[in-house]
Scaffold this active site. Structure first.
Site, mmCIF file in Angstrom:
data_model
loop_
_atom_site.group_PDB
_atom_site.id
_atom_site.type_symbol
_atom_site.label_atom_id
_atom_site.label_comp_id
_atom_site.label_asym_id
_atom_site.label_seq_id
_atom_site.Cartn_x
_atom_site.Cartn_y
_atom_site.Cartn_z
ATOM 1 N N SER A 190 -3.218 -14.311 -9.549
ATOM 2 C CA SER A 190 -4.678 -14.257 -9.556
ATOM 3 C C SER A 190 -5.230 -15.687 -9.636
ATOM 4 O O SER A 190 -4.884 -16.517 -8.804
ATOM 5 C CB SER A 190 -5.151 -13.377 -10.710
ATOM 6 N N ASP A 256 -3.014 7.292 6.014
ATOM 7 C CA ASP A 256 -1.578 7.200 5.732
ATOM 8 C C ASP A 256 -0.756 7.062 7.011
ATOM 9 O O ASP A 256 0.120 6.192 7.123
ATOM 10 C CB ASP A 256 -1.157 8.448 4.930
ATOM 11 N N ASP A 259 -0.133 3.770 10.082
ATOM 12 C CA ASP A 259 0.909 2.740 10.157
ATOM 13 C C ASP A 259 2.207 3.304 10.721
ATOM 14 O O ASP A 259 3.242 2.640 10.706
ATOM 15 C CB ASP A 259 1.132 2.108 8.778
ATOM 16 N N VAL A 261 3.835 6.196 9.741
ATOM 17 C CA VAL A 261 4.639 7.094 8.911
ATOM 18 C C VAL A 261 3.802 7.661 7.765
ATOM 19 O O VAL A 261 2.967 6.946 7.189
ATOM 20 C CB VAL A 261 5.892 6.366 8.360
ATOM 21 N N ASP A 263 3.783 8.453 4.280
ATOM 22 C CA ASP A 263 4.586 8.163 3.085
ATOM 23 C C ASP A 263 3.710 7.971 1.856
ATOM 24 O O ASP A 263 4.158 7.448 0.836
ATOM 25 C CB ASP A 263 5.444 6.912 3.314
ATOM 26 N N ASP A 413 -4.945 -4.058 -3.648
ATOM 27 C CA ASP A 413 -5.475 -4.906 -4.718
ATOM 28 C C ASP A 413 -6.948 -4.572 -4.944
ATOM 29 O O ASP A 413 -7.769 -4.721 -4.040
ATOM 30 C CB ASP A 413 -5.308 -6.375 -4.304
ATOM 31 N N HIS A 452 -3.377 -5.376 -8.214
ATOM 32 C CA HIS A 452 -3.601 -6.797 -8.463
ATOM 33 C C HIS A 452 -2.504 -7.339 -9.377
ATOM 34 O O HIS A 452 -2.403 -6.915 -10.530
ATOM 35 C CB HIS A 452 -4.979 -6.984 -9.111
#
Ligand SMILES: *[C@@H]1O[C@H](CO)[C@@H](O)[C@H](O)[C@H]1NC(C)=O
Ligand SMILES: *[C@@H]1O[C@H](CO)[C@@H](O)[C@H](O)[C@H]1NC(C)=O
Ligand SMILES: *[C@@H]1O[C@H](CO)[C@@H](O)[C@H](O)[C@H]1NC(C)=O
Ligand SMILES: *[C@@H]1O[C@H](CO)[C@@H](O)[C@H](O)[C@H]1NC(C)=O
Ligand SMILES: *[C@@H]1O[C@H](CO)[C@@H](O)[C@H](O)[C@H]1NC(C)=O
Ligand SMILES: *[C@@H]1O[C@H](CO)[C@@H](O)[C@H](O)[C@H]1NC(C)=O
Ligand SMILES: *[C@@H]1O[C@H](CO)[C@@H](O)[C@H](O)[C@H]1NC(C)=O
Length: 527
Positions: A190, A256, A259, A261, A263, A413, A452
């Protein structure tokens, strides 16, 4: 933990290059009466204190010499606290400088994990506690009085104090152990991650290896942009948590598969385009308030603007929004009290607007209009780009001296978007000869579902520290970075390569994925 002290604390005055005035030297490996010669630096040692600490922590106790010092920069009127722990037995020949978080420069709690393993390790307050009189996390240190920035402390926070701490620590280590340091490292996340990047740029000789995760680089933009969702809610409506939760679930299920797949992880947030209006009219069963609440167009608009990111009143891009799939609780948190839902701003962003931008302890940040937010954003960029900006990265000297830098950044994040980190990385690649060249000394790993500095639902990097030290000390290139939960594993790919499902095999296993070039075309054999 009650540290017992073998000898009384030795406190005294040490001027540059002069002997400490104490005759009481403890037999080796004792702790005290140390002469710490330092030259060619712009700070002066005001005082030092040496305290042996034995059997620190009850589980696996370890012994160290607690060396603390107050440094000052002549003319700056600052009192910079620095604390270095030197293992009394089993020193591994290495030093780790540690960084801070939010508007804080460092934490004592960063040291035990390293010192337990035999490292000498240090943190500094960078003077931000005003000699231990304020809580630095409020950012109140940023001004000397209303309307006047404390430029000395801002410089300490930006890069000066990590460097000074390192100069001091290296000298103390040499004086204490009588042998030279084998390796010097930095670890932070951070704000601490941002400090790692600044060390690489400003003091390329300080560290052989830098672990700088979820870095708060782009500070002049990120800090006000992190306040954007609060501004949006203040000018519209603050949805209850159940609405955000419903959106988060819907976004993750919708994206989901984008991308390649299913998962449970959004691994390519930039391909995720969720229509926030599609949930308008849906009824949500809420607990706080305890009611069935229908999603409104205003709710949908708050979510859309949070994902879109800070935008000017004339529609210009100011900064990136939350990545789809990241929890809303960091930047768009709300709480139900006394019959109404109110925004809970990200405190560091709120303090940034108040102390760094408005420079007013009584700034009324809760009621900013969009116009006022624009002004605050541009003012932040204009005031702090010189000292805290990263728009024009260059790590040539760090590369040339053989330094290594590893970063992981979670794709979920909730506080600092990974897009600022890939923007930095893209700019660096453009300047320094492309991705392959930059990968020879700096690797960035994006971690699906990770929060994060870690956490989140996705597989967390298991041991990025080992990846860094193996790279620095044994030349073992981190082709991938192993990440896992108890049930899911991934071998994270060095940006700009991406994780891709091979098309068959258990979606929970790293072995079912490989790394491909950023355009998805070129199979890179996962290495
Ligand atoms: C270290 O502390 C633990 C817990 O307080 C105690 O059980 C143990 O005996 C201590 N060890 C030594 C060597 O003093
Ligand atoms: C190290 O010394 C400083 C300065 O005396 C003190 O504030 C701190 O609590 C000490 N830390 C430990 C773990 O004893
Ligand atoms: C810091 O505070 C301590 C304790 O109040 C005081 O003794 C010391 O003089 C101060 N040091 C500086 C440099 O202001
Ligand atoms: C988003 O969803 C709304 C409501 O279902 C629909 O009217 C609108 O056309 C959609 N927008 C896009 C860009 O698909
Ligand atoms: C909402 O939750 C409560 C408590 O779990 C349950 O009794 C109620 O049936 C739920 N209502 C809807 C519409 O799901
Ligand atoms: C809620 O109401 C009580 C009683 O009026 C008040 O004391 C309290 O400050 C309120 N809390 C908030 C967060 O407004
Ligand atoms: C992840 O993998 C490491 C190394 O294989 C292992 O030590 C660790 O326990 C694993 N973490 C979890 C949460 O299973």
């Amino acid at each position: 933990m009650i540290p017992k002290t073998m000898c009384g604390a030795v406190t005294g005055l040490a001027l540059l290059g002069t002997e400490l005035a104490h005759g009481h030297v403890i037999s080796q490996p004792g702790c005290g009466g140390l002469h710490i010669p330092i030259s060619h630096s712009d700070f002066r040692i005001v005082s030092t204190k040496f305290t042996p600490v034995f059997n620190y922590t009850s589980v696996t106790g370890f012994d160290f010499c607690n060396v603390s010092a107050i440094l000052t920069h002549p003319g700056s009127n600052d009192a910079v606290y620095t604390e270095l722990w030197l293992p009394l037995t089993g020193w591994n020949g290495r030093f780790v400088a540690t960084g801070g978080g939010g508007l804080v420069a460092g934490f004592e709690s960063s040291l035990p994990p390293f010192v337990k393993e035999g490292y000498a390790s240090a943190y500094t307050d960078a003077g931000l506690t005003l000699n231990n009189t304020i809580d630095p996390s409020t950012g109140a240190w940023a001004i000397t009085s209303p309307g006047h920035l404390n430029n000395a402390l801002i410089e300490n926070f930006a890069y000066r104090s990590i460097h000074d701490m390192t100069v001091f620590s290296k000298a103390a280590i040499k004086a204490f152990y009588g042998s030279t340091l084998k390796y010097s490292y930095y670890s932070g996340c951070s704000t601490g991650g941002r400090m790692g990047y600044f060390a690489a740029k400003h003091y390329p000789d300080d560290f052989d290896g830098i672990l700088a995760n979820s870095p708060a680089i782009n500070t002049p933009q990120v800090s006000p942009a992190d306040f954007w969702p609060s501004v949006v809610m203040a000018n519209s409506v603050a949805p209850p948590q159940c609405i955000f939760d419903t959106y988060l679930d819907a976004i993750i299920s919708f994206c989901d598969a984008t991308d390649g797949v299913v998962d449970g992880l959004v691994s390519e947030p930039s391909l995720c385009h969720f229509n926030t209006s599609s949930l308008i009219g849906q009824t949500v069963n809420c607990s706080s308030p305890d009611a069935e609440i229908q999603i409104t167009a205003e709710h949908a608009d708050v979510i859309a603007k949070t994902l879109q990111g800070a935008t000017s009143t004339t529609g210009e891009f100011l900064w990136y929004g939350l990545a789809p799939g990241a929890p809303f609780t960091g930047l768009a948190d709300t709480v139900y009290v006394n019959g109404s839902v109110i925004p809970v701003p990200f405190s560091s962003a709120q303090f940034w607007i108040g102390y760094f931008v408005d420079q007013d302890p009584n700034a009324q940040t809760a009621t900013l209009t969009y116009e006022e937010f624009d002004t605050a954003f541009y003012r932040s960029v204009s005031l702090f780009t010189d000292i805290l900006g990263t728009d024009n990265p260059d790590l040539t000297s760090f590369r040339n001296k053989g330094g290594k830098l590893i970063t992981f950044h979670g794709l979920a994040d909730p506080l600092i978007t990974h897009w600022g980190t890939t923007r930095y990385r893209d700019r660096l690649q453009n300047k320094m000869g492309g991705a392959a060249e930059v990968n020879t000394f700096y690797r960035l790993f994006l971690a699906p579902g990770v929060g994060h500095c870690g956490g989140g639902t996705g597989p967390n990097p298991a041991d990025p520290w080992a990846a860094l030290t193996d790279w620095v000390e044994h030349g073992v290139v981190p082709h991938t970075l192993h990440a896992n939960t108890s049930t899911v594993s991934r071998n994270l790919c060095p940006y700009p390569e991406k994780l891709q499902y091979k098309g068959r095999g258990d979606v929970n296993l790293a072995s079912s994925f490989h790394c491909v070039a950023s355009d998805g075309s070129k199979y890179k054999s996962g290495s």
